[in-house]
Design a protein around this motif. Sequence first.
Motif, PDB file in Angstrom:
ATOM      1  N   LYS A  45       0.837  -1.205   0.000  1.00 22.59           N
ATOM      2  CA  LYS A  45       0.000   0.000   0.000  1.00 22.59           C
ATOM      3  C   LYS A  45       0.881   1.269   0.000  1.00 22.59           C
ATOM      4  CE  LYS A  45      -2.716   1.783   3.437  1.00 22.59           C
ATOM      5  NZ  LYS A  45      -3.435   1.524   4.674  1.00 22.59           N
ATOM      6  N   LEU A  46       1.896   1.270   0.852  1.00 25.12           N
ATOM      7  CA  LEU A  46       2.777   2.450   0.930  1.00 25.12           C
ATOM      8  C   LEU A  46       3.504   2.683  -0.390  1.00 25.12           C
ATOM      9  CD1 LEU A  46       4.282   2.029   4.515  1.00 25.12           C
ATOM     10  CD2 LEU A  46       2.722   3.838   3.744  1.00 25.12           C
ATOM     11  N   SER A  47       3.807   1.589  -1.070  1.00 23.53           N
ATOM     12  CA  SER A  47       4.516   1.682  -2.340  1.00 23.53           C
ATOM     13  C   SER A  47       3.739   2.546  -3.346  1.00 23.53           C
ATOM     14  CB  SER A  47       4.723   0.268  -2.894  1.00 23.53           C
ATOM     15  OG  SER A  47       5.450   0.306  -4.083  1.00 23.53           O
ATOM     16  N   ASN A  49       1.764   5.050  -2.474  1.00 29.06           N
ATOM     17  CA  ASN A  49       1.455   6.351  -1.871  1.00 29.06           C
ATOM     18  C   ASN A  49       2.469   7.414  -2.325  1.00 29.06           C
ATOM     19  OD1 ASN A  49       0.999   8.553  -0.232  1.00 29.06           O
ATOM     20  ND2 ASN A  49       0.450   7.298   1.548  1.00 29.06           N
ATOM     21  N   LYS A  50       1.987   8.323  -3.154  1.00 29.80           N
ATOM     22  CA  LYS A  50       2.879   9.353  -3.724  1.00 29.80           C
ATOM     23  C   LYS A  50       3.298  10.397  -2.680  1.00 29.80           C
ATOM     24  CE  LYS A  50       2.816   7.630  -7.831  1.00 29.80           C
ATOM     25  NZ  LYS A  50       3.757   6.513  -7.865  1.00 29.80           N
ATOM     26  N   ASP A  51       2.664  10.370  -1.507  1.00 27.11           N
ATOM     27  CA  ASP A  51       3.055  11.314  -0.451  1.00 27.11           C
ATOM     28  C   ASP A  51       4.162  10.754   0.443  1.00 27.11           C
ATOM     29  OD1 ASP A  51       1.164  13.148  -1.281  1.00 27.11           O
ATOM     30  OD2 ASP A  51      -0.421  12.170  -0.102  1.00 27.11           O
ATOM     31  N   VAL A  52       4.621   9.560   0.111  1.00 30.09           N
ATOM     32  CA  VAL A  52       5.674   8.930   0.927  1.00 30.09           C
ATOM     33  C   VAL A  52       6.949   8.775   0.092  1.00 30.09           C
ATOM     34  CG1 VAL A  52       6.341   6.778   2.099  1.00 30.09           C
ATOM     35  CG2 VAL A  52       4.048   7.713   2.421  1.00 30.09           C
ATOM     36  N   SER A  53       8.071   9.308   0.626  1.00 33.48           N
ATOM     37  CA  SER A  53       9.359   9.206  -0.081  1.00 33.48           C
ATOM     38  C   SER A  53      10.238   8.099   0.471  1.00 33.48           C
ATOM     39  CB  SER A  53      10.154  10.509   0.082  1.00 33.48           C
ATOM     40  OG  SER A  53       9.548  11.546  -0.599  1.00 33.48           O
ATOM     41  N   LEU A  54       9.953   7.736   1.714  1.00 33.11           N
ATOM     42  CA  LEU A  54      10.887   6.884   2.454  1.00 33.11           C
ATOM     43  C   LEU A  54      10.133   6.088   3.512  1.00 33.11           C
ATOM     44  CD1 LEU A  54      13.991   6.702   2.896  1.00 33.11           C
ATOM     45  CD2 LEU A  54      13.750   8.493   4.608  1.00 33.11           C
ATOM     46  N   ILE A  55      10.586   4.857   3.761  1.00 28.92           N
ATOM     47  CA  ILE A  55       9.943   4.044   4.806  1.00 28.92           C
ATOM     48  C   ILE A  55      10.999   3.709   5.870  1.00 28.92           C
ATOM     49  CG2 ILE A  55       8.847   1.804   5.291  1.00 28.92           C
ATOM     50  CD1 ILE A  55       7.698   1.946   2.416  1.00 28.92           C
ATOM     51  N   VAL A  56      10.604   3.839   7.129  1.00 29.80           N
ATOM     52  CA  VAL A  56      11.470   3.369   8.226  1.00 29.80           C
ATOM     53  C   VAL A  56      10.806   2.129   8.808  1.00 29.80           C
ATOM     54  CG1 VAL A  56      12.397   3.892  10.520  1.00 29.80           C
ATOM     55  CG2 VAL A  56      12.348   5.682   8.759  1.00 29.80           C
ATOM     56  N   CYS A 100       8.989  -2.506  -3.359  1.00 25.32           N
ATOM     57  CA  CYS A 100       8.392  -1.280  -2.862  1.00 25.32           C
ATOM     58  C   CYS A 100       9.107  -0.071  -3.488  1.00 25.32           C
ATOM     59  CB  CYS A 100       8.551  -1.336  -1.347  1.00 25.32           C
ATOM     60  SG  CYS A 100       8.390   0.145  -0.506  1.00 25.32           S
ATOM     61  N   ALA A 101       8.324   0.940  -3.882  1.00 24.37           N
ATOM     62  CA  ALA A 101       8.893   2.064  -4.651  1.00 24.37           C
ATOM     63  C   ALA A 101       9.913   2.877  -3.849  1.00 24.37           C
ATOM     64  CB  ALA A 101       7.759   2.968  -5.131  1.00 24.37           C
ATOM     65  N   GLN A 102       9.723   2.926  -2.526  1.00 23.92           N
ATOM     66  CA  GLN A 102      10.584   3.792  -1.720  1.00 23.92           C
ATOM     67  C   GLN A 102      11.721   2.998  -1.055  1.00 23.92           C
ATOM     68  OE1 GLN A 102       7.324   3.187  -1.185  1.00 23.92           O
ATOM     69  NE2 GLN A 102       6.170   5.095  -1.335  1.00 23.92           N
ATOM     70  N   PRO A 103      12.860   3.664  -0.829  1.00 20.66           N
ATOM     71  CA  PRO A 103      13.910   3.004  -0.036  1.00 20.66           C
ATOM     72  C   PRO A 103      13.397   2.731   1.385  1.00 20.66           C
ATOM     73  CG  PRO A 103      14.753   5.042  -1.028  1.00 20.66           C
ATOM     74  CD  PRO A 103      13.268   5.015  -1.265  1.00 20.66           C
ATOM     75  N   ILE A 104      13.891   1.651   1.991  1.00 23.51           N
ATOM     76  CA  ILE A 104      13.496   1.290   3.360  1.00 23.51           C
ATOM     77  C   ILE A 104      14.722   1.383   4.269  1.00 23.51           C
ATOM     78  CG2 ILE A 104      12.549  -0.529   4.850  1.00 23.51           C
ATOM     79  CD1 ILE A 104      11.029  -1.605   2.439  1.00 23.51           C
ATOM     80  N   VAL A 105      14.575   2.154   5.339  1.00 24.87           N
ATOM     81  CA  VAL A 105      15.663   2.280   6.316  1.00 24.87           C
ATOM     82  C   VAL A 105      15.296   1.444   7.538  1.00 24.87           C
ATOM     83  CG1 VAL A 105      17.009   3.882   7.738  1.00 24.87           C
ATOM     84  CG2 VAL A 105      16.148   4.628   5.506  1.00 24.87           C
ATOM     85  N   GLY A 106      16.158   0.536   7.924  1.00 26.59           N
ATOM     86  CA  GLY A 106      15.893  -0.316   9.084  1.00 26.59           C
ATOM     87  C   GLY A 106      16.387   0.349  10.360  1.00 26.59           C
ATOM     88  N   ARG A 107      15.603   0.204  11.441  1.00 29.53           N
ATOM     89  CA  ARG A 107      16.029   0.707  12.767  1.00 29.53           C
ATOM     90  C   ARG A 107      16.104  -0.513  13.679  1.00 29.53           C
ATOM     91  NH1 ARG A 107      13.607   1.214  17.677  1.00 29.53           N
ATOM     92  NH2 ARG A 107      14.068   3.015  18.985  1.00 29.53           N
TER      93      ARG A 107
END
Length: 255
Positions: A45-47, A49-56, A100-107
């Motif tokens: 779903k987030l992929s 979403n054009k309002d999202v550039s990045l996923i954590v 997924c369209a956006q890069p994913i940063v892991g925490r």
Amino acid sequence: MGTNRPNGSLYTNIKNRIATVEFGHPASNSFVSELLERLTAELNKLSENKDVSLIVLKSEGDRAFCAGASFDELVAISNLSEGKAFFSGFANVINAMRTCAQPIVGRIQGRAVGGGVGLVAACDYVYATEDASVKLSELTIGIAPLVIAPAVERKIGKDGLGELALAPTEWKNAYWSKEKGLFSKVYGSINEMDKELDIFTGKLAAYNPDALAEMKKVLWEGTEHWKKLLEDRAEMSGKLALSPNTKAALEKFKK
Ligand SMILES: CC(C)(COP(=O)([O-])OP(=O)([O-])OC[C@H]1O[C@@H](n2cnc3c(N)ncnc32)[C@H](O)[C@@H]1OP(=O)([O-])[O-])[C@@H](O)C(=O)NCCC(=O)NCCSC(=O)C[C@@](C)(O)CC(=O)[O-]
């Protein structure tokens, strides 16, 4: 306080073009099928979403990041189709992270085991603490890290994968992971990590989202065959989980 829901929890918070996805499970943030399905659906779903550039991607609490596959579900597998279905959950999450369209940063605040290491490896950039040791324990329970292997190998090579998978009782510390390329940054405390992570993600989310999306595609070039590959691996892991070795090793976890 973490969740006490037996099927785990999943929350997403979107702010300043950054979607923070947090999963949790009372058993050391391990994954039951339902949680794997929800995480896959959320990433897909987030992929879009054009309002999202990045996923954590983060998990609940200040102890383990993720304990991998739920032992309760593993021990309940009674035939090949159930086995394949369960491990496909991990295949689907990794494929959703990959496509997924956006890069994913892991925490990564603490230890990661088995499928949890797979999730870390499928992130595009990883912030971790010194407590974030990793282990592939699968051989000790009669299975092997087959579904997650391509993601782990992509980050740390075949030798690194072998070092982890063939020493299934050995924890590798956070600096080992940093040296191998599984982690990008390592910090002494969760507070320190979170402070730096905020600065990093704030900067990243301000860049051209189309440039970020194109970079994401380039990072995953050559993995187009993973949909089928990971499905096949899920079937192999599902078969192994039926073995008497697995049943015996997990007997003590039967509730
Ligand atoms: C994660 C740490 C380091 C936390 O270590 P800790 O913070 O010291 O916590 P703990 O060990 O006390 O665990 C807390 C509770 O979580 C439970 N627990 C813990 N793990 C699981 C689990 N997986 N499933 C279900 N329950 C689990 C554990 O039994 C305990 O239950 P309590 O005694 O409080 O009732 C430690 O618990 C640990 O090492 N756990 C073992 C994890 C493990 O071996 N996972 C491998 C899963 S196999 C897998 O992921 C297969 C896959 C997907 O890779 C296959 C493929 O790729 O094909």
